[in-house]
Design an enzyme around this catalytic site. Structure first.
Site, PDB file in Angstrom:
ATOM      1  N   SER A   1      21.627  40.964  10.832  1.00  0.00           N
ATOM      2  CA  SER A   1      22.703  41.044  11.833  1.00  0.00           C
ATOM      3  C   SER A   1      24.014  40.633  11.163  1.00  0.00           C
ATOM      4  O   SER A   1      23.998  39.916  10.154  1.00  0.00           O
ATOM      5  CB  SER A   1      22.408  40.062  12.973  1.00  0.00           C
ATOM      6  OG  SER A   1      23.488  39.983  13.874  1.00  0.00           O
TER       7      SER A   1
ATOM      8  N   TYR B   1      20.063  31.585  16.226  1.00  0.00           N
ATOM      9  CA  TYR B   1      19.916  33.025  15.953  1.00  0.00           C
ATOM     10  C   TYR B   1      20.454  33.341  14.568  1.00  0.00           C
ATOM     11  O   TYR B   1      19.808  34.036  13.778  1.00  0.00           O
ATOM     12  CB  TYR B   1      20.662  33.823  17.028  1.00  0.00           C
ATOM     13  CG  TYR B   1      20.583  35.332  16.825  1.00  0.00           C
ATOM     14  CD1 TYR B   1      19.386  36.018  17.025  1.00  0.00           C
ATOM     15  CD2 TYR B   1      21.706  36.060  16.436  1.00  0.00           C
ATOM     16  CE1 TYR B   1      19.307  37.396  16.844  1.00  0.00           C
ATOM     17  CE2 TYR B   1      21.639  37.440  16.251  1.00  0.00           C
ATOM     18  CZ  TYR B   1      20.437  38.102  16.456  1.00  0.00           C
ATOM     19  OH  TYR B   1      20.361  39.465  16.271  1.00  0.00           O
TER      20      TYR B   1
HETATM   21  P1  NDP Z   1      16.137  45.263  22.285  1.00  0.00           P
HETATM   22  O1  NDP Z   1      15.953  44.053  23.127  1.00  0.00           O
HETATM   23  O2  NDP Z   1      16.532  46.529  22.930  1.00  0.00           O
HETATM   24  O3  NDP Z   1      14.799  45.532  21.433  1.00  0.00           O
HETATM   25  C1  NDP Z   1      14.067  44.483  20.878  1.00  0.00           C
HETATM   26  C2  NDP Z   1      12.716  45.019  20.459  1.00  0.00           C
HETATM   27  O4  NDP Z   1      11.975  43.952  19.864  1.00  0.00           O
HETATM   28  C3  NDP Z   1      11.915  45.553  21.619  1.00  0.00           C
HETATM   29  O5  NDP Z   1      11.293  46.755  21.247  1.00  0.00           O
HETATM   30  C4  NDP Z   1      10.862  44.477  21.840  1.00  0.00           C
HETATM   31  O6  NDP Z   1       9.630  45.054  22.267  1.00  0.00           O
HETATM   32  C5  NDP Z   1      10.700  43.940  20.433  1.00  0.00           C
HETATM   33  N1  NDP Z   1      10.101  42.610  20.433  1.00  0.00           N
HETATM   34  C6  NDP Z   1      10.599  41.443  20.903  1.00  0.00           C
HETATM   35  N2  NDP Z   1       9.695  40.461  20.753  1.00  0.00           N
HETATM   36  C7  NDP Z   1       8.609  41.028  20.170  1.00  0.00           C
HETATM   37  C8  NDP Z   1       7.344  40.538  19.772  1.00  0.00           C
HETATM   38  N3  NDP Z   1       6.987  39.255  19.919  1.00  0.00           N
HETATM   39  N4  NDP Z   1       6.470  41.402  19.218  1.00  0.00           N
HETATM   40  C9  NDP Z   1       6.793  42.703  19.065  1.00  0.00           C
HETATM   41  N5  NDP Z   1       7.965  43.226  19.419  1.00  0.00           N
HETATM   42  C10 NDP Z   1       8.860  42.383  19.972  1.00  0.00           C
HETATM   43  O7  NDP Z   1      17.186  44.841  21.174  1.00  0.00           O
HETATM   44  P2  NDP Z   1      17.746  45.598  19.865  1.00  0.00           P
HETATM   45  O8  NDP Z   1      17.201  46.940  19.748  1.00  0.00           O
HETATM   46  O9  NDP Z   1      19.196  45.412  19.874  1.00  0.00           O
HETATM   47  O10 NDP Z   1      17.157  44.654  18.728  1.00  0.00           O
HETATM   48  C11 NDP Z   1      16.490  45.136  17.578  1.00  0.00           C
HETATM   49  C12 NDP Z   1      16.837  44.257  16.392  1.00  0.00           C
HETATM   50  O11 NDP Z   1      18.213  44.411  16.078  1.00  0.00           O
HETATM   51  C13 NDP Z   1      16.617  42.767  16.596  1.00  0.00           C
HETATM   52  O12 NDP Z   1      16.057  42.216  15.417  1.00  0.00           O
HETATM   53  C14 NDP Z   1      18.026  42.229  16.796  1.00  0.00           C
HETATM   54  O13 NDP Z   1      18.129  40.885  16.430  1.00  0.00           O
HETATM   55  C15 NDP Z   1      18.798  43.154  15.869  1.00  0.00           C
HETATM   56  N6  NDP Z   1      20.232  43.246  16.108  1.00  0.00           N
HETATM   57  C16 NDP Z   1      20.715  43.846  17.237  1.00  0.00           C
HETATM   58  C17 NDP Z   1      22.078  43.931  17.438  1.00  0.00           C
HETATM   59  C18 NDP Z   1      22.675  44.547  18.667  1.00  0.00           C
HETATM   60  O14 NDP Z   1      23.898  44.428  18.866  1.00  0.00           O
HETATM   61  N7  NDP Z   1      21.907  45.201  19.525  1.00  0.00           N
HETATM   62  C19 NDP Z   1      23.037  43.418  16.460  1.00  0.00           C
HETATM   63  C20 NDP Z   1      22.432  42.841  15.300  1.00  0.00           C
HETATM   64  C21 NDP Z   1      21.071  42.773  15.143  1.00  0.00           C
HETATM   65  P3  NDP Z   1       8.640  44.429  23.373  1.00  0.00           P
HETATM   66  O15 NDP Z   1       9.428  43.532  24.259  1.00  0.00           O
HETATM   67  O16 NDP Z   1       8.094  45.651  24.064  1.00  0.00           O
HETATM   68  O17 NDP Z   1       7.590  43.737  22.565  1.00  0.00           O
END
Ligand code: NDP
Length: 247
Positions: A143, A156
């Site tokens: 990030s 975070y």
């Molecule tokens: P979302 O909340 O839309 O997606 C997060 C994903 O992570 C979901 O598919 C969720 O699936 C999965 N997840 C969470 N916990 C678990 C777990 N214990 N096991 C398996 N899967 C898990 O957020 P983003 O798409 O934005 O996030 C994706 C990545 O990008 C993250 O690492 C985030 O930190 C990073 N990021 C995002 C930014 C943004 O602005 N959006 C900026 C910088 C980094 P489910 O709940 O179905 O398990």
């Protein structure tokens, strides 16, 4: 292999929403076989069906990245079904931001478990396969908050700094096996990430900001496709991208 991406087998964690979901769709349109991991199986099964209906190859596997055996099962099943694993996108992550003096200690633990241990579980699952293939590509989602600390992002940011640190160590150590590693650090992208912030004032401030400057998850998907599609002898080590409007 056309553009070094078609027909690759790519395992994506966190494929049920946001960046992971957008990447699965984008890569499958480029001829990639996608293996989708997340806890919300209804979401990934629906996505796999959509991809299959439009002629692509996809498989959904229930995966909690904090459970090492489940991540191993995700990767092992991908290899059993498709014969190899070319790329692991360690993308699952959570961001329950809060000021440190509110002592949301359970959320600190969860961030460490998902954002750091989840990535390590992915690396542990995929390395034996990639070592024996003598090829592979591990992409870890960090990030902008893994480069810069904001007031309120302490834990975070610590997890995302850790993702970058372990990715850089990994990069050097897996050279003998011809494995590429890439860190991708997105800025503000419109996803469900903010839904899990439990502090309402923090959630609202972040929602207002992302609503104003945030860009589409397709941005991330294009970056992933760019990194994967480079010739095998070129490793894109790290990419940071932000919305043009983000400071
Ligand atoms: P979302 O909340 O839309 O997606 C997060 C994903 O992570 C979901 O598919 C969720 O699936 C999965 N997840 C969470 N916990 C678990 C777990 N214990 N096991 C398996 N899967 C898990 O957020 P983003 O798409 O934005 O996030 C994706 C990545 O990008 C993250 O690492 C985030 O930190 C990073 N990021 C995002 C930014 C943004 O602005 N959006 C900026 C910088 C980094 P489910 O709940 O179905 O398990």
């Amino acid at each position: 292999m056309e553009n070094n991406i078609k027909n690759k087998v790519v395992v994506i964690t966190g494929a049920s929403s946001g960046l992971g979901e957008a990447t699965a769709k984008h890569l499958s349109n480029l001829g990639v076989t996608v293996v989708l991991g997340a806890r919300r199986t209804n979401r990934i099964e629906k996505l796999a069906k959509e991809i299959q209906a439009s002629g692509g190859k996809a498989l959904a596997i229930a995966t909690d990245v904090t459970q090492r055996d489940q991540v191993k099962n995700l990767v092992d099943t991908a290899v059993e079904k498709f014969g190899r694993v070319d790329v692991l996108l360690n993308n699952a992550g959570i961001m329950p931001l809060s000021p440190i003096d509110r002592l949301n200690v359970d959320e600190w633990d969860k961030m460490i478990d998902v954002n750091i241990k989840g990535v390590l579980n992915g690396i542990a699952a995929v390395l034996p396969h990639m070592k024996s293939q003598k090829s592979g590509h591990i992409i870890n989602t960090a990030s902008v908050a893994g480069h810069k600390i904001f007031s309120g992002s302490t834990v975070y940011s610590a997890t995302k700094f850790a993702v970058r640190a372990l990715s850089e160590g990994l990069r050097m150590e897996v050279k003998p096996y011809n494995i590429r590693t890439t860190i991708v650090s997105p800025g503000a992208v419109k996803t469900e990430l903010l839904e899990h912030i439990s502090e309402s004032d923090v959630q609202q401030a972040n929602k207002d900001y992302v609503e104003e400057v945030g860009i589409s998850p397709d941005s991330f998907a294009r970056v992933i496709a760019f990194a994967i599609s480079q010739p095998e002898d070129m490793d894109i080590n790290e990419i940071i991208f932000r919305p043009t409007a983000q400071e």
